[in-house]
Design an enzyme around this catalytic site. Structure first.
Site, PDB file in Angstrom:
ATOM      1  N   ARG A  83     -12.902   4.291  -5.367  1.00 13.71           N
ATOM      2  CA  ARG A  83     -12.183   5.183  -6.160  1.00 13.71           C
ATOM      3  C   ARG A  83     -13.055   5.629  -7.304  1.00 13.71           C
ATOM      4  O   ARG A  83     -12.585   6.135  -8.454  1.00 13.71           O
ATOM      5  CB  ARG A  83     -10.785   4.983  -6.715  1.00 13.71           C
ATOM      6  CG  ARG A  83      -9.674   4.553  -5.815  1.00 13.71           C
ATOM      7  CD  ARG A  83      -9.278   5.619  -4.997  1.00 13.71           C
ATOM      8  NE  ARG A  83      -8.057   5.509  -3.929  1.00 13.71           N
ATOM      9  CZ  ARG A  83      -8.093   4.785  -2.905  1.00 13.71           C
ATOM     10  NH1 ARG A  83      -9.177   4.302  -2.539  1.00 13.71           N
ATOM     11  NH2 ARG A  83      -6.824   4.574  -2.056  1.00 13.71           N
TER      12      ARG A  83
ATOM     13  N   SER B 152      -1.027   6.726  -5.328  1.00  7.03           N
ATOM     14  CA  SER B 152      -1.301   5.614  -6.220  1.00  7.03           C
ATOM     15  C   SER B 152      -1.612   6.068  -7.580  1.00  7.03           C
ATOM     16  O   SER B 152      -2.570   6.840  -7.740  1.00  7.03           O
ATOM     17  CB  SER B 152      -2.671   4.602  -5.666  1.00  7.03           C
ATOM     18  OG  SER B 152      -2.400   4.310  -4.400  1.00  7.03           O
TER      19      SER B 152
ATOM     20  N   GLU C 284      -5.282   5.968 -11.778  1.00  5.75           N
ATOM     21  CA  GLU C 284      -6.385   6.832 -10.734  1.00  5.75           C
ATOM     22  C   GLU C 284      -6.215   8.162 -10.791  1.00  5.75           C
ATOM     23  O   GLU C 284      -7.047   9.125 -10.681  1.00  5.75           O
ATOM     24  CB  GLU C 284      -6.002   6.214  -9.213  1.00  5.75           C
ATOM     25  CG  GLU C 284      -7.088   6.640  -8.158  1.00  5.75           C
ATOM     26  CD  GLU C 284      -6.383   6.488  -6.948  1.00  5.75           C
ATOM     27  OE1 GLU C 284      -6.611   7.666  -6.201  1.00  5.75           O
ATOM     28  OE2 GLU C 284      -5.639   5.793  -6.532  1.00  5.75           O
TER      29      GLU C 284
HETATM   30  N1  EPU Z   1       2.342  -4.884  -3.233  1.00  8.40           N
HETATM   31  C1  EPU Z   1       3.419  -5.471  -3.680  1.00  8.40           C
HETATM   32  N2  EPU Z   1       4.530  -4.449  -4.127  1.00  8.40           N
HETATM   33  C2  EPU Z   1       4.384  -3.162  -3.974  1.00  8.40           C
HETATM   34  C3  EPU Z   1       3.089  -2.735  -3.234  1.00  8.40           C
HETATM   35  C4  EPU Z   1       2.429  -3.619  -3.036  1.00  8.40           C
HETATM   36  O1  EPU Z   1       3.687  -6.557  -3.800  1.00  8.40           O
HETATM   37  O2  EPU Z   1       5.337  -2.504  -4.397  1.00  8.40           O
HETATM   38  C5  EPU Z   1       1.280  -5.774  -2.702  1.00  8.40           C
HETATM   39  C6  EPU Z   1       1.537  -6.424  -1.351  1.00  8.40           C
HETATM   40  O3  EPU Z   1       0.985  -7.652  -1.347  1.00  8.40           O
HETATM   41  C7  EPU Z   1       0.729  -5.808  -0.309  1.00  8.40           C
HETATM   42  C8  EPU Z   1      -0.393  -5.201  -1.136  1.00  8.40           C
HETATM   43  O4  EPU Z   1       0.033  -4.885  -2.525  1.00  8.40           O
HETATM   44  O5  EPU Z   1       0.321  -6.424   0.784  1.00  8.40           O
HETATM   45  C9  EPU Z   1      -1.124  -4.211  -0.798  1.00  8.40           C
HETATM   46  O6  EPU Z   1      -0.411  -3.044  -0.636  1.00  8.40           O
HETATM   47  P1  EPU Z   1      -0.774  -1.938   0.161  1.00  8.40           P
HETATM   48  O7  EPU Z   1      -1.297  -2.153   1.528  1.00  8.40           O
HETATM   49  O8  EPU Z   1       0.560  -0.880   0.180  1.00  8.40           O
HETATM   50  O9  EPU Z   1      -2.074  -0.957  -0.475  1.00  8.40           O
HETATM   51  P2  EPU Z   1      -2.328  -0.636  -2.073  1.00  8.40           P
HETATM   52  O10 EPU Z   1      -3.422  -1.674  -2.343  1.00  8.40           O
HETATM   53  O11 EPU Z   1      -1.103  -0.778  -2.830  1.00  8.40           O
HETATM   54  C10 EPU Z   1      -4.161   0.955  -1.348  1.00  8.40           C
HETATM   55  C11 EPU Z   1      -4.660   2.005  -1.627  1.00  8.40           C
HETATM   56  C12 EPU Z   1      -3.750   3.336  -1.275  1.00  8.40           C
HETATM   57  C13 EPU Z   1      -3.913   3.234   0.332  1.00  8.40           C
HETATM   58  C14 EPU Z   1      -3.581   1.556   0.649  1.00  8.40           C
HETATM   59  C15 EPU Z   1      -3.969   1.244   2.349  1.00  8.40           C
HETATM   60  C16 EPU Z   1      -5.456   2.200  -4.030  1.00  8.40           C
HETATM   61  C17 EPU Z   1      -5.174   2.418  -5.561  1.00  8.40           C
HETATM   62  N3  EPU Z   1      -4.471   2.603  -3.238  1.00  8.40           N
HETATM   63  O12 EPU Z   1      -3.041   0.767  -1.969  1.00  8.40           O
HETATM   64  O13 EPU Z   1      -4.198   4.900  -1.381  1.00  8.40           O
HETATM   65  O14 EPU Z   1      -3.016   4.149   0.898  1.00  8.40           O
HETATM   66  O15 EPU Z   1      -4.483   0.871  -0.003  1.00  8.40           O
HETATM   67  O16 EPU Z   1      -5.363   1.194   2.413  1.00  8.40           O
HETATM   68  O17 EPU Z   1      -6.554   1.612  -3.730  1.00  8.40           O
HETATM   69  C18 EPU Z   1      -3.986   6.479  -2.886  1.00  8.40           C
HETATM   70  O18 EPU Z   1      -5.136   6.224  -3.415  1.00  8.40           O
HETATM   71  O19 EPU Z   1      -3.173   7.431  -3.390  1.00  8.40           O
HETATM   72  C19 EPU Z   1      -3.307   5.673  -1.972  1.00  8.40           C
HETATM   73  C20 EPU Z   1      -1.892   5.908  -1.528  1.00  8.40           C
END
Ligand code: EPU
Length: 338
Positions: free
Chosen positions: A162, A237, A333
Site C-alpha cells: 500500500r 480498509s 491507509e
Molecule cells: N479479521 C478479524 N476481524 C475482522 C476482519 C479481519 O479478525 O473484522 C482477521 C481474520 O483473521 C482474517 C484476517 O483478519 O482472516 C484477514 O482479513 P481479510 O482477508 O478480510 O483481509 P484484510 O487483511 O483485513 C486486506 C486488504 C483488503 C483486501 C483483503 C484481501 C489491507 C489494508 N486490506 O484486508 O484491501 O481486500 O486483504 O486481500 O491490506 C482495501 O485496501 O481497501 C481492501 C479492502
C-alpha cells in the site's frame, strides 16, 4: 474549461461526506489539466478522481481538480502479452471487466476495487495475493510545478505494501495521467492460493478456474465482507495492516499467542488490523452515523449523515485503544484531508 463555485463533494467521495468546495473543475484531457495548473488565482488545489481513498473532514477553500480523463489503447502486443495504456479517469473495476471480456489476465484478483486507474498505483492497490505492481509497466504523471509530463517506470515507483513513491518523496508533486499495464493473453498465471478464493472455488466445484471464475470468486467474497459504497459510504480498509519486526512480534505474540499473523519474506510479520480492532471491541460499533462495519472491522462506514470529523474521531479513538491494548500503532491507509 469552467470553474464552478460552491460545489458539494458528496457525489465525488465514496464515504459520501457532504462538504463544500469553493472551486471545482472537471478535467477531461491532459491539456485541460495543464491549463488548470496554470490558472493564477488558485494556490491551493486538491486532486480528486474516484474519491475512494479519502476522508474529507471539512469544507475546502481550494480548487478541486476532478480528474475524469477517459480512454485506453493498445501500445503493443505479442503472442502472449498485451501492453495497455489506460487514462487516469477510467474506472478500475470496469477495466477489470473489459479485460475479462478480452481474456486478458493479470488483474482478475483486483476485481471490484473502487476507484479509478490513475490513483491505483499511488497506494499500489492489492487484494487476494495480487498488487497492481505485478502487472504495472509504467505511468505518465504531470509535474505540478512545471506541468511537464514525466514517465515513471516500475522501478521508479518504489512500490511497497500500500505504498509508492507517490505517497512519499513524490507526494503532492505529480498527478498521474495514465497507467500502462502488461496483461497476459494466454497461459494465464492464476493466483488462487489465498484461502478465501480456494474455498469459494471449491464450494462451486471449480478445480481449474478461468480468469473470469477467479474474478467471480473474488467478487462473491468482497460482496459478502465489504460494504458497497453506493449503499453504505466507506473507503475500503481504513488502516494498513501493521507490519512488525521480530522484536515487536515476539513481544506481541507472548501476550497474544492466538493472534492471526502472516510471515513476510523479510522476516517481518503482518498482523491483521481487522483482528486488532475487533479485539478492542469496535466491530459493528456505531456512534451517530459513523461506524465500524459489522462484517469487517477494518472498514469504517458512514450510515448517512456522518461528518468527516466524526469518522476521523472514531478512527483516532480506534488507534488510541489499539495502541493501549496491543502497543501497536495503526496507520491510516485512507488520505485524511483537513
Ligand atoms: N479479521 C478479524 N476481524 C475482522 C476482519 C479481519 O479478525 O473484522 C482477521 C481474520 O483473521 C482474517 C484476517 O483478519 O482472516 C484477514 O482479513 P481479510 O482477508 O478480510 O483481509 P484484510 O487483511 O483485513 C486486506 C486488504 C483488503 C483486501 C483483503 C484481501 C489491507 C489494508 N486490506 O484486508 O484491501 O481486500 O486483504 O486481500 O491490506 C482495501 O485496501 O481497501 C481492501 C479492502
Amino acid at each position: 474549461m469552467i470553474v464552478q463555485e460552491n460545489i458539494s463533494l458528496k457525489p465525488y467521495n465514496t464515504f459520501g461526506i457532504d462538504v463544500n468546495a469553493s472551486h471545482f473543475i472537471e478535467i477531461t484531457s491532459v491539456d485541460q489539466l495543464r491549463q488548470s495548473l496554470q490558472l493564477k488565482n488558485y494556490p491551493h488545489i486538491l486532486v480528486l478522481s474516484g474519491g475512494s481513498n479519502m476522508l474529507l473532514t471539512g469544507d475546502l477553500e481550494r480548487l478541486i481538480l476532478y480528474l475524469n480523463i477517459k480512454g485506453k489503447r493498445v501500445l503493443w502486443e505479442d503472442d502472449n502479452r498485451i501492453a495497455l495504456k489506460i487514462m487516469a479517469g477510467e474506472n478500475w473495476h470496469e477495466l477489470v471487466l473489459w479485460s475479462l471480456d478480452h481474456n486478458y489476465g493479470g488483474i482478475e484478483n483486483l476485481s471490484l476495487i473502487p476507484g479509478n486507474t490513475g490513483t491505483a498505483p499511488i497506494q499500489n492497490i492489492g487484494a487476494y495475493g495480487v498488487e497492481i505492481k505485478d502487472v504495472f509497466e509504467s505511468c505518465e504523471a504531470m509535474e505540478i510545478e512545471s506541468q511537464r509530463l514525466v514517465q515513471f517506470h516500475k522501478q521508479d515507483c518504489h512500490f511497497g505494501y500500500r505504498d509508492s513513491y507517490f505517497k512519499n518523496e513524490g507526494k503532492g508533486k505529480f498527478i498521474i495521467t495514465s497507467v500502462t499495464l502488461i496483461l497476459r493473453k494466454k497461459d494465464h498465471v492464476l493466483n488462487t492460493s489465498y484461502g478465501a478464493i480456494e474455498d469459494q472455488l471449491r464450494s462451486h466445484n471449480i478445480a481449474t478456474p478461468t480468469i473470469r471464475e477467479v474474478s467471480e470468486a473474488v467478487i462473491a467474497i468482497r460482496q459478502r465482507k465489504l460494504p458497497d459504497p453506493d449503499l453504505l459510504g466507506n473507503s475500503g480498509s481504513f488502516f494498513k495492516n501493521p507490519v512488525l519486526n521480530e522484536r515487536q512480534f515476539s513481544a506481541f505474540t507472548e501476550n497474544h499467542p492466538d493472534a492471526p499473523h502472516y510471515r513476510l519474506r523479510d522476516n517481518t510479520v503482518k498482523v491483521p488490523a481487522g483482528w486488532l480492532i475487533e479485539q478492542t471491541g469496535y466491530k459493528g460499533k456505531r456512534i451517530g452515523d459513523a461506524g465500524v462495519h459489522k462484517e469487517q472491522a477494518l472498514v469504517l462506514v458512514n450510515f448517512g449523515k456522518a461528518t468527516g470529523s466524526e469518522i476521523h474521531r472514531l478512527a483516532l479513538s480506534i488507534q488510541n485503544d489499539v495502541s493501549q491494548k496491543f502497543g501497536i500503532e495503526l496507520i491510516p491507509e485512507v488520505n485524511i484531508i483537513e
